[in-house]
Every structure is written in structure tokens, then in C-alpha cells.
Design an enzyme around this catalytic site. Structure first.
Site, short mmCIF file in Angstrom:
data_model
loop_
_atom_site.label_atom_id
_atom_site.label_comp_id
_atom_site.label_asym_id
_atom_site.label_seq_id
_atom_site.Cartn_x
_atom_site.Cartn_y
_atom_site.Cartn_z
CE1 TYR A 174 -3.71 2.45 0.39
CE2 TYR A 174 -2.40 3.37 2.17
CZ TYR A 174 -3.46 3.48 1.29
OH TYR A 174 -4.25 4.60 1.30
CG ASP A 194 -2.64 13.22 4.26
OD1 ASP A 194 -2.65 13.50 3.04
OD2 ASP A 194 -3.34 12.33 4.76
CG ASP A 252 -4.33 8.24 -0.41
OD1 ASP A 252 -5.26 8.71 -1.09
OD2 ASP A 252 -4.09 8.60 0.77
CG ASP A 310 -4.70 12.76 -1.64
OD1 ASP A 310 -4.74 11.90 -0.75
OD2 ASP A 310 -3.77 13.57 -1.75
CG HIS A 348 -7.90 4.78 -1.87
ND1 HIS A 348 -7.85 6.01 -1.27
CD2 HIS A 348 -6.91 4.05 -1.32
CE1 HIS A 348 -6.88 6.04 -0.39
NE2 HIS A 348 -6.27 4.87 -0.41
CD GLU A 385 -9.39 11.54 0.30
OE1 GLU A 385 -9.33 12.57 0.99
OE2 GLU A 385 -8.58 10.60 0.40
CB CYS A 425 -5.07 13.34 8.05
SG CYS A 425 -4.92 11.74 8.86
NE ARG A 436 -10.13 8.37 2.79
CZ ARG A 436 -9.04 8.90 3.31
NH1 ARG A 436 -7.85 8.40 3.01
NH2 ARG A 436 -9.10 9.95 4.12
CD GLU A 444 -9.70 6.66 6.88
OE1 GLU A 444 -9.81 5.57 7.50
OE2 GLU A 444 -8.63 7.10 6.45
CG ASN A 449 -6.65 3.24 7.35
OD1 ASN A 449 -5.54 2.78 7.58
ND2 ASN A 449 -6.88 4.54 7.27
#
Length: 299
Positions: A48, A62, A89, A91, A116, A118, A126, A161, A191, A213
Site C-alpha cells: 500500500y 497530509d 492513495d 486523494d 482509491h 475519496e 487526513c 473511499r 474510512e 484501515n
């Protein structure tokens, strides 16, 4: 020698096959290409690549400051160094639906097995911080439709996500997950789920693979692999754990230098030179061109 021998398309196909089996796949987070190779050598299922780690690697928080080119570049460096599939990731997709489409193709070209997208607003935060805001369901589903339409390899995993659990509660998360699946998401990353019962409720709500996660110091309890398997999870990630452990060890080593002026007492905590050379496959380079690499590994 050099990079992985398995083509990206083959990694994706094998990953999809294993994911469809219903088993729980374990993907520790790699913080650089070398750590990805170590994850492979330790027998894990995949790698990952965390957006938080990519940002931290640049000395940034982040909060959506990294660019597509930075993420794709680092993703390529990591993915090509291991025979394992790598999920990254992405974002919020770095913009609106057209930007999401470009993100997907850039990451596909970088050799990733999945990514993914989101449903936070831009700029994102974050996933385990307070004060997150999510977009409306129409915007969220447009991102996923754009991602699915843009991929050229049908085995590239498009995961959605959702961060809505922390903002609006579990029922909202279940509804959002269903909408994202209807939009074409191959898998769901819910998440900041707080309990095993919440994961179980998500499992009952959708029939696509689910990711758990297990990030430290966040809003989720740190459940075991067995506990997550029992509630039907298909993927588990430890996104920042290896970086946290490495940075913790580095901090302690620096303290040791400051206090004692040497690291003689820390040798047992270090990766041995011979182990590093084995991980890097120095012997293959030696056989390739003895005029350049000509040495023996000593313990």
C-alpha cells in the site's frame, strides 16, 4: 535485478483473482521502494502507498499539497520494485472529474494495481482528523464514474473511499457506499470506522470487496487480522506504520549519538549489511557485470 519482472497487467489480473476469492489480503504500507521489496520478501500479499506517507516524505502535512506528478512518480518507483500488486492513495483525484480521469490514466501507466478516490472536499484532510468535510453524493459519484470510464485496463482496481462516517455517522456511510458501488466502484474503503460492528454493517450493505484501515493514533480501534476476517473484510492496510516505526527508530538512534557519541549499542537493532545486500540482490548485479560489481558478501 533492477526492477520487477512481472508486467503491471499481470499483477492486476492476479490481484483481481485473489481479491475475488474472498480471502483477507494484507497490504503493509511502503514508505520507499526498498521497504516495498522488504514487504515482498516477508511474504505479504501486496503493498500500500499512502498519501500521508508521500506527503511526509516531502516534509509536508497530509492536506492535499502533493501533486499528481509527485504521487505518480513515487508510485511508479515503488510499484516497479516489487512483484506484488501495489495500491495507491489518489486523494480526491487532484481536481474535478476530468482531472480524476487523467489521474487514473497516469497511475495506470505508473504500474499500479489499484487506487482509491475519496469523497472529501478539496483541499482534503487526513482521514482521522476532526473537521473533515465531504462533497455531496452527486459530486462523489461523478468522480468514481470518471475514474471507471478512464481506465484502459479493466483489471485496474477503482476503489471509492468515503470519509462521511466521521462527518455524518454510520447510516450516511452505508448510504454513500451503496451509491459509490452503483457508480461503478470495484471496492469500498470506509474510512474511520470505529468498531467491528460498523465494519460488519458495511459488509452487509454492499457486495464488493471492503478495505479496513488499521492506522495508529486514529479513530479506529486496531483490530487484528483474524477479527477483520471474521467480519468479512477483504483488504487490510497499515498505511503509515512502517514509516512511524522507522522514524521512531531513527529518532532513538540520533538521541544515542547525542548522548553517547556512538551507535555501538544499537548494532543489534540495525539491518545488517549482508541482509541489505541480499534484499538488493547484489549477487545478480555481480553476475551481470563482474567488471563493475565484483565482491563477496561477508557477515
Amino acid at each position: 535485478m533492477l526492477y520487477a519482472s512481472t508486467p503491471a497487467a499481470d499483477k492486476r489480473a492476479a490481484f483481481r483473482e485473489r481479491l475475488s476469492s474472498g480471502e483477507l489480503l494484507q497490504f503493509p504500507g511502503a514508505f520507499n521502494p526498498l521497504s516495498a521489496r522488504l514487504i515482498e520478501h516477508k511474504g505479504f500479499d501486496g503493498v500500500y502507498i499512502s498519501g500521508a506517507v508521500l506527503a511526509a516524505d516531502l516534509g509536508l502535512p497530509d492536506i492535499g499539497l502533493t501533486t499528481l506528478s509527485e504521487v505518480a512518480g513515487r508510485g511508479r518507483q515503488i510499484a516497479r520494485m516489487t512483484e506484488l500488486p501495489a495500491i495507491i492513495d489518489a486523494d480526491t483525484g487532484f481536481g474535478e472529474p476530468m482531472n480524476v480521469a487523467r489521474t487514473v490514466q497516469e497511475l495506470e501507466d505508473a504500474g499500479l494495481a489499484g487506487l482509491h478516490i475519496e469523497d472529501q472536499i478539496n483541499p482534503k484532510r487526513c482521514g482521522h482528523l476532526d473537521g473533515k468535510q465531504v462533497v455531496d453524493v452527486d459530486t462523489a459519484t461523478k468522480r468514481i464514474r470518471a475514474a471507471v470510464d478512464a481506465r484502459r485496463d479493466p483489471n485496474l482496481l477503482i476503489m471509492a473511499r468515503t470519509d462521511i462516517r466521521a462527518a455524518e455517522g454510520l447510516d450516511a456511510a452505508l448510504d454513500r457506499a451503496k451509491a459509490l458501488v452503483d457508480a461503478g466502484a470495484d471496492a469500498i474503503f470506509p474510512e474511520a470506522m470505529r468498531t467491528l460492528d460498523e465494519f460488519a454493517a458495511m459488509r452487509a450493505a454492499v457486495d464488493v470487496p471492503l478495505l479496513a484501515n488499521m492506522t495508529e493514533f486514529g479513530k479506529s480501534e486496531l483490530f487484528s487480522v483474524d477479527e477483520l476476517r471474521d467480519v468479512g473484510m477483504n483488504l487490510v492496510i497499515w498505511p503509515v506504520s512502517m514509516l512511524r516505526i522507522a522514524m521512531g527508530a531513527t529518532g532513538r538512534a540520533l538521541d544515542e549519538i547525542s548522548e553517547k557519541g556512538h551507535l555501538r549499542d544499537k548494532l543489534g537493532e540495525m539491518q545488517h549489511r549482508a541482509d541489505l545486500y541480499e534484499l538488493l540482490d547484489y549477487e545478480a548485479y555481480n553476475h551481470f557485470d563482474t567488471s563493475v560489481f565484483n565482491f563477496q558478501i561477508e557477515r
